[in-house]
Scaffold this motif. Structure first.
Motif, mmCIF file in Angstrom:
data_model
loop_
_atom_site.group_PDB
_atom_site.id
_atom_site.type_symbol
_atom_site.label_atom_id
_atom_site.label_comp_id
_atom_site.label_asym_id
_atom_site.label_seq_id
_atom_site.Cartn_x
_atom_site.Cartn_y
_atom_site.Cartn_z
ATOM 1 N N UNK A 169 0.578 -1.166 0.001
ATOM 2 C CA UNK A 169 -0.097 -0.058 0.083
ATOM 3 C C UNK A 169 0.874 1.415 0.032
ATOM 4 N N UNK A 170 1.937 1.289 0.645
ATOM 5 C CA UNK A 170 2.846 2.636 0.924
ATOM 6 C C UNK A 170 3.509 2.599 -0.622
ATOM 7 N N UNK A 171 3.682 1.425 -1.275
ATOM 8 C CA UNK A 171 4.421 1.613 -2.416
ATOM 9 C C UNK A 171 3.615 2.425 -3.410
ATOM 10 N N UNK A 172 2.220 1.910 -3.323
ATOM 11 C CA UNK A 172 1.133 2.542 -4.280
ATOM 12 C C UNK A 172 1.090 4.001 -4.206
ATOM 13 N N UNK A 173 1.162 4.438 -2.724
ATOM 14 C CA UNK A 173 0.958 5.689 -2.347
ATOM 15 C C UNK A 173 2.233 6.624 -2.834
ATOM 16 N N UNK A 174 3.291 5.793 -2.840
ATOM 17 C CA UNK A 174 4.701 6.650 -3.225
ATOM 18 C C UNK A 174 4.476 6.869 -4.824
ATOM 19 N N UNK A 175 3.819 5.661 -5.384
ATOM 20 C CA UNK A 175 3.871 5.820 -7.087
ATOM 21 C C UNK A 175 2.963 7.212 -7.393
ATOM 22 N N UNK A 176 1.911 7.565 -6.535
ATOM 23 C CA UNK A 176 1.182 8.691 -6.834
ATOM 24 C C UNK A 176 2.110 9.859 -6.918
#
Lengths: 387, 288
Positions: B99-106
């Motif tokens: 999840x944190x990686x996805x947020x980082x991708x934003x």
């Protein structure tokens, strides 16, 4: 606390450059300089800046292939020869640069030399009080420059010079030879920019009212330096707008649009077209009767260290340097071909004049265009935006 | 007892100084400039006159661009809400350890220059760009489709720039919702859709409205997407200011247009505050 003077700073800097002073001590001295600057304020405030300014000079130019040529063939050899660094900046058009000059403090004080286009710009800078007075005896290579390029400048600054002429060029018409034949382009001439079959495939320089009005004047059969039927000019520009795909904003964008086939025809700077042709793109160049020609200058802004500026200008006017820059940027130099032997490549460039007199070249009349600039720029902006 | 009333001010002093020096003073300069006159050479003449404001309203040309800006800003806001809510909601519900990686991708687009990101669309949607190249290759079209330099591409550039702001605002707001409320709603007989509509959506609205305000204000003041991706007639008000200040050196008129835009945005923010409350923005960051 010892007061820091320009001479002391120069000595310390030289010692540091020569390795006689280590970086820690040098930085310590700079710290002292900063502290004394803070304490003693304005009377010595210029000392530090002057000390550093003497070792570098700022030059602002047109970017892209033009800046590359200046950097490679003029600035790097100059720095090698003198140790003076040339900090080169870029601008997309003349007005945006003038805005930055106006906004600097003191006005113009952060800028030194600019690669200005056309005499009307020289006049604008002089009117705004940014002109310096060059000591021509310190620029001996000026003797090789075309007199026809120096004369209009002297007339504006009452016999003195604030700039040296450096090159000349044209804003002609570029077209994609895959879609428009040379015969068709020559047959249409200026009207190629109004050719209805090219709807959605035409471009123009959005940032300059002059270029657009110039070609609208030619299209409507008028002299660009004395337009008698402005209504016809505006109507032509409105008609052209309906055919436009993109009003480009910089030389880089112009080259990208042509190279990628986004547009098939546009007004274009001769040097940029030559650069595209050398890269192998199918781009032709047309210079119809009355093509917009211009001269470019290296303008020295008021407040610049003239010793350094004159040294750089003289170096850049050295035939070897001027020829190398001309070949790099694809614009003929200001050197008089009757005095200096130029290369075959230069002799083939658009706007090259073997006589050095520039008779028959059509340049923008500075008085005529500058007097109407405010009104016409606004009108042009409105038309471009769909009014 | 010794008064400690100076302490908060001492703590606030750096921020207040920054706001004063970097915001209040420049805005004051712009306001003063808007009353000045401009000489044909580009020099500014100190004066106090309303000519620059009168010029803006004397015909419909300038107001039309302002209206277009507001319209495009609203369109951008709506599209960003629709396109931003879905990923934000997905991140909220996701139990993935990535999840944190996805947020980082934003946040990833912010690592690349905005100009480069905007210009990259030329290589994707241009006549010789990726899409046309692919369609020509598979024989679906015979001549390239002209996709660039219109209002659609301007909107696309704006969404690309502003979508992360919307997603993050909504996500932070959603993250503050107690998930047991959803469970309670489900226990009381709500379907998943009803639980979303009756519980999640209303509680996430502060984040949505904060995102809307941010996206709207940023859209109204941006000029790069119309300049790079727009065609003739797609200019927004910031392009007009840019042209007046940079293009024609008419700082007084450029300042007047800036003041008009600023006033309009002030009215919008005031209205927002009046009906939704500016504190909703802070709530969205604090959780509900």
């Amino acid at each position: 606390m010892a007061i820091v003077t320009k001479e002391k700073l120069d000595r310390v800097y030289d010692a540091y450059k020569n390795g006689r002073l280590n970086r820690r001590h040098f930085l310590k001295y700079l710290g002292l300089a900063g502290a004394s600057l803070g304490l003693v304020g304005v009377p010595f405030g210029g000392a530090v800046r002057d000390a550093w300014a003497a070792k570098s000079i700022r030059f602002d130019g047109w970017g892209g292939s033009v800046s590359d040529a200046f950097r490679e063939h003029a600035f790097k050899p100059f720095t090698t020869a003198t140790g003076i660094k040339v900090i080169d900046g870029e601008f997309g058009d003349m007005n945006s640069y003038l805005t930055r000059v106006k906004a600097s403090y003191p006005p113009g004080g952060e800028f030194n030399i600019a690669h200005l286009s056309a005499v009307f710009d020289y006049a604008r800078y002089a009117d705004l009080g940014f002109a310096s007075v060059l000591d021509e005896s310190k620029i001996p290579n000026l003797k090789n420059v075309m007199v026809s390029m120096i004369k209009p400048l002297r007339e504006i600054t009452k016999g003195t010079l604030s700039a040296v002429p450096y090159d000349l060029g044209q804003t002609g018409i570029a077209y994609n030879t895959k879609h428009i034949s040379k015969a068709k382009a020559e047959e249409l001439g200026t009207s190629l920019l109004w050719y209805k079959s090219l709807k959605g495939k035409l471009g123009s320089w959005g940032g300059d009212f002059r270029t657009n009005m110039w070609y609208a004047a030619l299209h409507t059969g008028q002299s660009p330096n004395n337009m008698t039927d402005l209504k016809a000019v505006w109507a032509a520009l409105r008609e052209q707008r309906g055919l436009m795909k993109k009003y480009w904003n910089s030389g880089a964008e112009l080259m990208s649009l042509l190279a990628n086939g986004e547009i098939y025809a546009t007004v274009a700077w001769s040097g940029r077209v030559a650069a595209l042709q050398q890269e192998g793109h199918p781009i032709g160049y047309l210079s119809p009767k009355g093509t917009y020609s211009w001269m470019e200058y290296l303008f020295v802004l008021k407040g610049t260290d003239l010793e350094v500026a004159q040294k750089l200008l003289n170096f850049m006017l050295e035939p070897a340097a001027a020829i190398a820059v001309a070949e790099g940027q694809n614009y003929p130099p200001s050197l008089d071909p009757s005095k200096v032997e130029l290369t075959e490549k230069i002799k083939k460039m658009p706007a090259f004049d073997a006589t050095g007199k520039l008779d028959g070249y059509l340049f923008a009349n500075p008085e005529y265009w500058n007097a109407n600039q405010v009104e016409w720029t606004e009108k042009w902006d409105r038309i471009k935006a769909g009014s | 007892m010794k008064s400690n009333s100076w302490k908060p001010w001492a703590l606030l002093a750096p921020s207040l100084s920054a706001v004063f020096l970097l915001l209040i003073i420049p805005v004051c300069f712009v306001i003063v400039y808007s009353f000045w006159l401009r000489a044909p050479s580009g020099a500014d003449i100190p004066a106090f006159q309303m000519g620059n404001y009168a010029k803006f309203f004397e015909d419909f040309f300038y107001p039309k661009i302002l209206i277009r800006t507001i319209r495009i800003a609203f369109e951008t806001v709506i599209l960003c809400v629709v396109m931003g809510y879905i990923p934000a909601y997905y991140f909220y519900l996701s139990q993935s350890r990535y999840k944190q990686v996805f947020l980082l991708l934003i946040m990833l687009p912010f690592w690349v220059s905005f100009i480069i990101r905007t210009m990259s669309w030329i290589n994707i949607m241009g006549d010789t760009g990726l899409i046309n190249h692919f369609l020509l290759k598979i024989g679906l079209i015979e001549t390239p489709i002209s996709m660039l330099y219109n209002e659609f591409t301007v909107l696309m550039g704006l969404i690309m720039y502003l979508l992360p702001f919307m997603v993050l605002n909504i996500y932070v707001s959603l993250e503050g919702i107690d998930k047991s409320l959803l469970e309670a709603a489900r226990c009381m007989g709500c379907t998943e859709w009803q639980a979303f509509r009756e519980v999640t959506l209303p509680l996430s609205l502060p984040g949505v409205s904060a995102g809307c305000l941010l996206v709207f204000v940023l859209t109204a003041g941006t000029y790069l997407p119309p300049m790079i991706l727009g065609g003739p007639g797609n200019d927004m008000i910031a392009n007009l200011i840019f042209k007046r200040v940079i293009g024609t050196l008419d700082w007084p008129f450029g300042s007047a247009i800036s003041v008009i835009l600023l006033s309009l945005l002030f009215v919008i923010v005031w209205t927002y505050n009046r009906y939704l409350g500016i504190n909703q923005i802070f709530k969205s960051f604090q959780g509900n």
